[in-house]
Design an enzyme around this catalytic site. Sequence first.
Site, short mmCIF file in Angstrom:
data_model
loop_
_atom_site.label_atom_id
_atom_site.label_comp_id
_atom_site.label_asym_id
_atom_site.label_seq_id
_atom_site.Cartn_x
_atom_site.Cartn_y
_atom_site.Cartn_z
N CYS A 2 -3.34 7.25 -5.24
CA CYS A 2 -4.06 8.35 -5.70
C CYS A 2 -5.65 8.45 -6.04
O CYS A 2 -6.10 7.15 -6.43
CB CYS A 2 -3.43 8.88 -7.20
SG CYS A 2 -1.77 9.24 -7.17
N ARG A 27 -6.98 6.99 -0.55
CA ARG A 27 -5.93 6.23 -1.59
C ARG A 27 -4.56 7.21 -1.49
O ARG A 27 -3.84 6.68 -2.28
CB ARG A 27 -6.70 6.68 -2.83
CG ARG A 27 -8.10 6.04 -2.62
CD ARG A 27 -8.70 5.98 -4.22
NE ARG A 27 -8.23 5.29 -5.13
CZ ARG A 27 -8.27 4.09 -5.34
NH1 ARG A 27 -9.56 3.40 -5.13
NH2 ARG A 27 -7.53 3.47 -6.45
N TRP A 75 -0.63 9.99 -4.04
CA TRP A 75 0.47 9.20 -3.50
C TRP A 75 1.63 9.17 -4.39
O TRP A 75 1.66 8.71 -5.57
CB TRP A 75 -0.15 7.87 -3.31
CG TRP A 75 0.90 6.90 -2.19
CD1 TRP A 75 0.86 6.92 -1.07
CD2 TRP A 75 1.92 5.96 -3.00
NE1 TRP A 75 1.87 6.18 -0.63
CE2 TRP A 75 2.40 5.60 -1.79
CE3 TRP A 75 2.44 5.50 -4.14
CZ2 TRP A 75 3.71 4.62 -1.85
CZ3 TRP A 75 3.48 4.76 -4.27
CH2 TRP A 75 3.98 4.26 -3.07
N ASN A 101 -3.23 8.84 -12.23
CA ASN A 101 -2.91 8.00 -11.19
C ASN A 101 -2.26 6.74 -11.99
O ASN A 101 -2.55 6.41 -13.09
CB ASN A 101 -4.31 7.11 -10.69
CG ASN A 101 -3.81 5.87 -9.88
OD1 ASN A 101 -2.70 5.96 -9.03
ND2 ASN A 101 -4.68 4.98 -9.51
N GLY A 102 -1.00 6.30 -11.40
CA GLY A 102 -0.33 5.39 -12.28
C GLY A 102 1.35 5.68 -12.25
O GLY A 102 1.68 7.01 -11.88
N GLU A 484 0.29 -10.94 10.92
CA GLU A 484 -0.89 -9.88 10.68
C GLU A 484 -0.79 -8.82 11.95
O GLU A 484 -0.78 -7.59 11.88
CB GLU A 484 -2.17 -10.25 10.65
CG GLU A 484 -3.42 -9.49 10.52
CD GLU A 484 -3.40 -8.50 9.23
OE1 GLU A 484 -2.58 -8.64 8.66
OE2 GLU A 484 -4.17 -7.58 9.59
N LYS A 488 0.14 -4.87 11.35
CA LYS A 488 -0.76 -3.71 11.92
C LYS A 488 0.01 -2.78 12.85
O LYS A 488 -0.09 -1.57 12.52
CB LYS A 488 -2.07 -4.29 12.78
CG LYS A 488 -2.98 -5.20 12.09
CD LYS A 488 -3.93 -4.46 11.25
CE LYS A 488 -3.10 -4.17 9.66
NZ LYS A 488 -3.89 -5.14 8.74
N GLU A 491 2.50 -0.64 10.64
CA GLU A 491 1.79 0.25 9.65
C GLU A 491 1.17 1.16 10.47
O GLU A 491 1.38 2.53 10.04
CB GLU A 491 0.54 -0.08 9.27
CG GLU A 491 0.57 -1.50 8.34
CD GLU A 491 -0.65 -1.61 7.60
OE1 GLU A 491 -0.84 -1.06 6.49
OE2 GLU A 491 -1.53 -2.39 7.96
N HIS A 507 16.02 -20.72 16.79
CA HIS A 507 16.66 -20.72 15.48
C HIS A 507 17.29 -19.35 15.38
O HIS A 507 17.85 -19.10 14.37
CB HIS A 507 16.00 -21.55 14.19
CG HIS A 507 15.67 -22.88 14.50
ND1 HIS A 507 16.42 -23.86 14.48
CD2 HIS A 507 14.42 -23.26 14.60
CE1 HIS A 507 15.90 -24.96 14.70
NE2 HIS A 507 14.37 -24.72 14.54
N LYS A 609 -4.05 3.45 0.54
CA LYS A 609 -4.83 2.21 0.64
C LYS A 609 -4.87 1.33 -0.57
O LYS A 609 -4.72 -0.12 -0.15
CB LYS A 609 -6.50 2.61 0.64
CG LYS A 609 -7.32 1.55 0.89
CD LYS A 609 -7.33 0.86 2.15
CE LYS A 609 -8.10 -0.21 2.42
NZ LYS A 609 -7.77 -1.02 3.60
O1 M6R Z 1 -6.20 -4.32 -1.78
P1 M6R Z 1 -5.50 -5.72 -1.33
O2 M6R Z 1 -5.91 -6.70 -0.47
O3 M6R Z 1 -4.89 -6.02 -2.63
O4 M6R Z 1 -4.24 -4.76 -0.61
C1 M6R Z 1 -3.08 -5.73 -0.24
C2 M6R Z 1 -2.14 -5.13 0.67
O5 M6R Z 1 -1.68 -3.79 0.03
C3 M6R Z 1 -2.82 -4.64 2.09
O6 M6R Z 1 -3.43 -5.78 2.52
C4 M6R Z 1 -1.89 -3.69 2.84
O7 M6R Z 1 -0.98 -4.80 3.43
C5 M6R Z 1 -2.63 -3.41 4.08
N1 M6R Z 1 -2.26 -1.95 4.42
C6 M6R Z 1 -2.48 -3.99 5.34
O8 M6R Z 1 -3.35 -3.58 6.39
#
Ligand code: M6R
Length: 614
Positions: A2, A27, A75, A101-102, A484, A488, A491, A507, A609
């Site tokens: 949010c 956000r 969000w 927010n929260g 990683e 990516k 997501e 395995h 985010k």
């Molecule tokens: O702001 P942060 O680094 O604490 O966020 C952690 C994860 O939420 C963040 O890295 C998330 O996995 C990303 N969307 C990855 O691209």
Amino acid sequence: MCGIVGYVGDKQARDVVIEGLRLLEYRGYDSAGIALVDNGSIVSDKRAGKLANLEKSIEETPLPPSTTGIGHTRWATHGAPNDTNAHPHLGQQGRVAVVHNGIIENFAQLRDELEREGHDLRSETDTEIAAHLLENELERTGDLTTAMQAVCRRLEGAFTLVAVDAQDPSLVVAARRNSPLVVGLGEGENFLGSDVAAFIEHTREALELGQDQVVTITRDDVRVTDFDGHEAAGRRYHVDWDLSAAEKDGFDWFMRKEIFEQPRAVADALLGRHDGRGELQLDEVRITEDELRDVDRIVIIGCGTANYAGLVAKYAIEHWTRIPCEVELAHEFRYRDPILTRNTLVIAISQSGETADTLMAIRYARRQRAKVLAICNTNGSTIPRESDAVIYTHAGPEIGVASTKGFLTQLMACYLLGLYLAQVRGTKYGDEISAVISELEQMPAHVQRMLDQAETIYALARQNAQTRSVLFLGRHAGFPVALEGALKLKELAYIHAEGFAAGELKHGPIALIEEGLPVFCVVPPRGRDQLHDKMISAIQEIRARGAHTIVLAEEGDTSVAEYADETITLPVVPTLLQPIVATVPLQLFACELATVMGHDVDQPRNLAKSVTVE
Ligand code: M6R
């Protein structure tokens, strides 16, 4: 999660709020809404979906002029992402409007209480109960600040609340607990935002608020109190980036722009951290050298990409310092009753500095007397404030939801920290540390070389536009790179993607290999003979079973040619630093694949985010 904006001044609040929401939309983008104070009443509009829907609605039915307003991009947590659940929410009489927010954890109990009193609650949100409670208190006390303090004392959970009173256009009142809120300090105007992007166009002077504080902004004044009404103070700071950093600069996506900013970001992460003779100076580390010498165990916590940075850091820190090092997902950490002592150093990695899971883990660790050192990108955020020490990554604002420069700069900060610990504890000679620093100084140029291959990677992505599954293999520091790369792709492209340690293949995961399945293989540098050769064997094995191998191997490594359907050339770098260069093509691949699939790269579905709820 949010985005929240508040404004009071002499500009049109509608324009300031909508512009702020645009810069905060990363956000959360399930809905957007605005409320303005207009001649004794609140005028509000809110729409499900992206900000564009709200803008269209405002274009069709213009809002009245007003110089006091609040706005929200959502969000969704409580309730579906529809118009009714969108913020702002109004009190029973429509006198107050609130954005939030929260998560208010005692919301069910408060809702029952309000319904018994005859309140008509229209949405499924926890926010609406805050609006009704606030209006009740306002009617009783006649003062929005006092009313906000009283409501906050009753709420449990995490919240940033921002409210306006129809009968008092001179102020906007906000509060925070476990959720971000900053004040933008202007001339004859003041701002509120979930982060500084909300007002960076207008001012770079900001006030960071502490935990459990209420702030009242008018045109000329900012007053901070605690929830009991005692005067309190925030921390004033200057934001070291401007609006241009929060714009796309000609790129189609923030993510692509941020990928291409990485040479600069990686260089900035190193800037001023050593004296040129190899002696490291991490002056944000407020833990004494004696305390660092006493550390007998390191636990690294973080979520998502930050967790993968931690996995890379483990290899480097253990190797350079010989301190046993564990890496744990922040949200799992505190629920397993971990053993921590005053000699445990907890390293908390977070780009946003607001991730609730990481923040709660930090609080837990500090209660157990462990020292916490944060690696963070966001000045003024909660995680550095609540840690014993911080190393800022200096990546600049990261707006694309998928972390890119955030990750690479986290790696740089982890390397620096590892070397610093080695320096303090004497586990590496000065010249050894200098040699690694020299290698780190080459990283911006190496990353640029990876970016120079972008067109080749994009072509590869386009060839794979129909693929439904991609695997990533790595070993040692290349294993987190594989994780990683897969994250990516999940997501952004919404396809099945998994990263494996190549040794694990036989395995189980090798059963997934079928004709034509694209598999990215990160080959360790040849300096690590055994690892390198074992990785080549793994590639042979999957290729024999039909995999389409996309091999990332260092320049001059001819051993891979026979088994690679595609080759991506990496610069020759030390094994531990290879993740910095090997990650870049995987970012480019995911960004381009998602683009050709027609997805919104910066705002992938269901994500936001910063994850400020547990
Ligand atoms: O702001 P942060 O680094 O604490 O966020 C952690 C994860 O939420 C963040 O890295 C998330 O996995 C990303 N969307 C990855 O691209």
